[in-house]
Design a protein around this motif. Structure first.
Motif, PDB file in Angstrom:
ATOM      1  N   THR A 255     -30.777 -61.149  -3.983  1.00 58.02           N
ATOM      2  CA  THR A 255     -29.379 -60.784  -3.725  1.00 58.02           C
ATOM      3  C   THR A 255     -29.265 -59.423  -3.030  1.00 58.02           C
ATOM      4  OG1 THR A 255     -28.486 -62.175  -5.486  1.00 58.02           O
ATOM      5  CG2 THR A 255     -27.198 -60.236  -4.915  1.00 58.02           C
ATOM      6  N   THR A 256     -30.082 -58.462  -3.452  1.00 55.80           N
ATOM      7  CA  THR A 256     -30.032 -57.120  -2.837  1.00 55.80           C
ATOM      8  C   THR A 256     -30.240 -57.192  -1.327  1.00 55.80           C
ATOM      9  OG1 THR A 256     -30.766 -55.970  -4.840  1.00 55.80           O
ATOM     10  CG2 THR A 256     -31.170 -54.841  -2.763  1.00 55.80           C
ATOM     11  N   LEU A 257     -31.267 -57.948  -0.895  1.00 57.86           N
ATOM     12  CA  LEU A 257     -31.559 -58.036   0.541  1.00 57.86           C
ATOM     13  C   LEU A 257     -30.448 -58.765   1.292  1.00 57.86           C
ATOM     14  CD1 LEU A 257     -35.405 -58.790   0.618  1.00 57.86           C
ATOM     15  CD2 LEU A 257     -34.260 -56.621   1.108  1.00 57.86           C
ATOM     16  N   ILE A 258     -29.878 -59.801   0.675  1.00 57.44           N
ATOM     17  CA  ILE A 258     -28.799 -60.552   1.326  1.00 57.44           C
ATOM     18  C   ILE A 258     -27.553 -59.662   1.480  1.00 57.44           C
ATOM     19  CG2 ILE A 258     -27.170 -62.472   0.988  1.00 57.44           C
ATOM     20  CD1 ILE A 258     -29.662 -63.992  -0.224  1.00 57.44           C
ATOM     21  N   LEU A 259     -27.226 -58.936   0.417  1.00 63.36           N
ATOM     22  CA  LEU A 259     -26.059 -58.045   0.475  1.00 63.36           C
ATOM     23  C   LEU A 259     -26.253 -56.921   1.484  1.00 63.36           C
ATOM     24  CD1 LEU A 259     -25.093 -57.771  -3.305  1.00 63.36           C
ATOM     25  CD2 LEU A 259     -23.696 -58.759  -1.475  1.00 63.36           C
ATOM     26  N   SER A 260     -27.467 -56.428   1.557  1.00 60.42           N
ATOM     27  CA  SER A 260     -27.769 -55.347   2.492  1.00 60.42           C
ATOM     28  C   SER A 260     -27.543 -55.817   3.932  1.00 60.42           C
ATOM     29  CB  SER A 260     -29.214 -54.900   2.234  1.00 60.42           C
ATOM     30  OG  SER A 260     -29.782 -54.290   3.338  1.00 60.42           O
ATOM     31  N   ALA A 261     -27.988 -57.048   4.246  1.00 59.94           N
ATOM     32  CA  ALA A 261     -27.786 -57.619   5.580  1.00 59.94           C
ATOM     33  C   ALA A 261     -26.306 -57.913   5.832  1.00 59.94           C
ATOM     34  CB  ALA A 261     -28.603 -58.894   5.726  1.00 59.94           C
ATOM     35  N   LEU A 262     -25.660 -58.508   4.838  1.00 58.12           N
ATOM     36  CA  LEU A 262     -24.261 -58.912   4.987  1.00 58.12           C
ATOM     37  C   LEU A 262     -23.354 -57.706   5.235  1.00 58.12           C
ATOM     38  CD1 LEU A 262     -22.082 -61.107   4.835  1.00 58.12           C
ATOM     39  CD2 LEU A 262     -22.052 -60.813   2.347  1.00 58.12           C
ATOM     40  N   ARG A 263     -23.605 -56.642   4.477  1.00 61.78           N
ATOM     41  CA  ARG A 263     -22.756 -55.470   4.590  1.00 61.78           C
ATOM     42  C   ARG A 263     -22.840 -54.845   5.982  1.00 61.78           C
ATOM     43  NH1 ARG A 263     -22.093 -50.718   0.076  1.00 61.78           N
ATOM     44  NH2 ARG A 263     -20.854 -49.378   1.424  1.00 61.78           N
ATOM     45  N   LEU A 264     -24.055 -54.798   6.531  1.00 64.89           N
ATOM     46  CA  LEU A 264     -24.235 -54.253   7.875  1.00 64.89           C
ATOM     47  C   LEU A 264     -23.524 -55.113   8.919  1.00 64.89           C
ATOM     48  CD1 LEU A 264     -25.674 -51.680   8.742  1.00 64.89           C
ATOM     49  CD2 LEU A 264     -27.664 -53.040   9.330  1.00 64.89           C
ATOM     50  N   MET A 265     -23.637 -56.437   8.769  1.00 70.93           N
ATOM     51  CA  MET A 265     -22.960 -57.358   9.691  1.00 70.93           C
ATOM     52  C   MET A 265     -21.461 -57.121   9.703  1.00 70.93           C
ATOM     53  SD  MET A 265     -24.468 -61.057   8.721  1.00 70.93           S
ATOM     54  CE  MET A 265     -26.230 -61.133   8.582  1.00 70.93           C
ATOM     55  N   ILE A 266     -20.892 -57.053   8.494  1.00 67.83           N
ATOM     56  CA  ILE A 266     -19.453 -56.917   8.366  1.00 67.83           C
ATOM     57  C   ILE A 266     -18.992 -55.587   8.964  1.00 67.83           C
ATOM     58  CG2 ILE A 266     -17.519 -56.865   6.729  1.00 67.83           C
ATOM     59  CD1 ILE A 266     -19.104 -59.607   7.021  1.00 67.83           C
ATOM     60  N   ASP A 267     -19.732 -54.508   8.677  1.00 68.48           N
ATOM     61  CA  ASP A 267     -19.359 -53.195   9.211  1.00 68.48           C
ATOM     62  C   ASP A 267     -19.457 -53.147  10.737  1.00 68.48           C
ATOM     63  OD1 ASP A 267     -18.764 -52.197   6.732  1.00 68.48           O
ATOM     64  OD2 ASP A 267     -20.666 -51.143   6.456  1.00 68.48           O
ATOM     65  N   PHE A 268     -20.554 -53.687  11.290  1.00 69.02           N
ATOM     66  CA  PHE A 268     -20.720 -53.718  12.745  1.00 69.02           C
ATOM     67  C   PHE A 268     -19.583 -54.516  13.391  1.00 69.02           C
ATOM     68  CE2 PHE A 268     -25.419 -52.769  13.968  1.00 69.02           C
ATOM     69  CZ  PHE A 268     -25.439 -51.685  13.126  1.00 69.02           C
ATOM     70  N   GLY A 269     -19.311 -55.699  12.819  1.00 69.11           N
ATOM     71  CA  GLY A 269     -18.261 -56.565  13.362  1.00 69.11           C
ATOM     72  C   GLY A 269     -16.888 -55.926  13.257  1.00 69.11           C
ATOM     73  N   ASP A 270     -16.669 -55.243  12.153  1.00 67.67           N
ATOM     74  CA  ASP A 270     -15.379 -54.604  11.914  1.00 67.67           C
ATOM     75  C   ASP A 270     -15.118 -53.494  12.933  1.00 67.67           C
ATOM     76  OD1 ASP A 270     -12.981 -54.245  10.492  1.00 67.67           O
ATOM     77  OD2 ASP A 270     -13.844 -52.573   9.363  1.00 67.67           O
ATOM     78  N   ASP A 271     -16.146 -52.688  13.229  1.00 65.47           N
ATOM     79  CA  ASP A 271     -15.995 -51.621  14.223  1.00 65.47           C
ATOM     80  C   ASP A 271     -15.659 -52.197  15.598  1.00 65.47           C
ATOM     81  OD1 ASP A 271     -16.472 -49.676  12.348  1.00 65.47           O
ATOM     82  OD2 ASP A 271     -18.602 -49.438  12.844  1.00 65.47           O
ATOM     83  N   TYR A 272     -16.279 -53.337  15.908  1.00 70.01           N
ATOM     84  CA  TYR A 272     -16.021 -53.970  17.215  1.00 70.01           C
ATOM     85  C   TYR A 272     -14.598 -54.525  17.257  1.00 70.01           C
ATOM     86  CZ  TYR A 272     -16.326 -57.244  21.134  1.00 70.01           C
ATOM     87  OH  TYR A 272     -16.105 -57.931  22.297  1.00 70.01           O
ATOM     88  N   ALA A 273     -14.200 -55.241  16.204  1.00 68.65           N
ATOM     89  CA  ALA A 273     -12.852 -55.841  16.162  1.00 68.65           C
ATOM     90  C   ALA A 273     -11.777 -54.763  16.242  1.00 68.65           C
ATOM     91  CB  ALA A 273     -12.693 -56.664  14.888  1.00 68.65           C
ATOM     92  N   ASP A 274     -12.075 -53.601  15.672  1.00 69.76           N
ATOM     93  CA  ASP A 274     -11.111 -52.514  15.660  1.00 69.76           C
ATOM     94  C   ASP A 274     -10.811 -51.990  17.056  1.00 69.76           C
ATOM     95  OD1 ASP A 274      -9.398 -50.825  14.213  1.00 69.76           O
ATOM     96  OD2 ASP A 274     -10.817 -49.164  14.395  1.00 69.76           O
ATOM     97  N   LYS A 275     -11.772 -52.190  17.988  1.00 66.01           N
ATOM     98  CA  LYS A 275     -11.597 -51.677  19.358  1.00 66.01           C
ATOM     99  C   LYS A 275     -10.871 -52.687  20.245  1.00 66.01           C
ATOM    100  CE  LYS A 275     -16.026 -50.609  20.110  1.00 66.01           C
ATOM    101  NZ  LYS A 275     -17.216 -50.111  19.382  1.00 66.01           N
ATOM    102  N   LEU A 276     -10.692 -53.922  19.762  1.00 69.41           N
ATOM    103  CA  LEU A 276     -10.098 -54.965  20.613  1.00 69.41           C
ATOM    104  C   LEU A 276      -8.587 -54.804  20.738  1.00 69.41           C
ATOM    105  CD1 LEU A 276     -12.112 -58.079  19.403  1.00 69.41           C
ATOM    106  CD2 LEU A 276     -12.436 -56.811  21.514  1.00 69.41           C
TER     107      LEU A 276
END
Length: 276
Positions: A255-276
């Motif tokens: 679970t730790t590794l999955i959450l670590s990957a998921l959190r980075l994905m969401i943050d990266f995607g969120d920063d991009y969506a915020d610029k649209l």
């Protein structure tokens, strides 16, 4: 006989998954026009794209589930042929987490099989309707039934994630070429990109014995380095993961590794969506 480094080459906190889970429970896109962050997964057949979505679902539901049916066929013909959006239930009463996953059928060798690069470009821009069945012979075009001509911010892809198996043999040149084309298309649109190295336990005995060795394994570090140079994704954007497969209950380290990957994905995607 794989050797392990004395100290981890990357910092990660094991055993405390509560904070990461809470962070995801509280998450809302910064851009108020975005209903969700859209994560597009791509990679060779059998890399574990559907299993990753399943694993994320398990982690967020806090129990074993079976939502995104993964194919267990050994043929190299891909199971996912339809552009499908996977939502993840949040609590009860039809609530969902504000991030969704799409997974693109595997990138098979040769023409006439696997998904076309043009279709992936359309998907990145939000032109592909949910439920569209990919046609390996002809790409989707404006006016077609599955085509969205004026996509909303939520229709667009906000982060592109390549999934590749640590256990896979040398990457085939034609598959690598397709992956590079997809990366270039995303780069042109400014879409952030990450990669997941799956099946880390199968690729390294020490990691299979104890998942906490994942950042001490010389073999996996080299795998990630090779993957980074062949695809051009920086090391800090590559995350090792073991998907839930044969387990019948959740495991804190998985679970730790999955959450670590998921959190980075969401943050990266969120920063991009915020610029649209």
């Amino acid at each position: 006989s794989f050797t392990v480094l004395r100290t981890s080459w990357r910092e990660i906190t094991w055993g405390d998954n509560k904070n990461a889970l809470q962070y995801l429970k509280n998450f809302r896109p910064q851009n108020e026009e975005a209903n969700h962050i859209r994560v597009l997964l791509y990679g060779p057949v059998g890399a574990g794209k559907s299993s990753f979505i399943n694993s994320v679902n398990n982690v967020l539901q806090g129990r074993m589930t079976n939502e995104a049916l993964a194919s267990n066929t050994t043929s190299d013909q891909s199971f996912t042929k339809i552009y499908q959006t996977y939502q993840i239930k949040k609590g009860s009463k039809g609530n969902f987490y504000p991030f969704v996953f799409n997974d693109i059928m595997g990138l098979e060798d040769g023409d006439g099989r696997g998904v076309r690069t043009d279709d992936i470009k359309n998907a990145l821009k939000g032109h592909v309707k949910d439920g569209y069945k990919f046609n390996p012979v002809s790409p989707l075009s404006d006016g077609d039934h599955g085509y969205t001509s004026s996509p909303s911010i939520s229709d667009r892809v906000h982060v592109l994630v390549c999934i590749y198996s640590a256990n896979a043999a040398q990457m085939n040149q034609s598959v690598l070429q397709k992956m590079r084309e997809i990366r270039e298309a995303a780069s042109e649109l400014g879409i952030p990109q990450l990669a997941i190295l799956s099946h880390v336990d199968e690729a390294c005995g020490e990691t299979e014995r104890d998942l906490k060795n994942v950042y001490k394994s010389k073999h996996l570090k080299k795998k990630m380095g090779d993957f980074s140079s062949s695809l051009g994704i920086p090391m800090n954007c590559i995350l090792p993961v073991k998907n839930y497969s044969h387990e019948i209950q959740l495991n804190s380290d998985v679970t730790t590794l999955i959450l670590s990957a998921l959190r980075l994905m969401i943050d990266f995607g969120d920063d991009y969506a915020d610029k649209l």
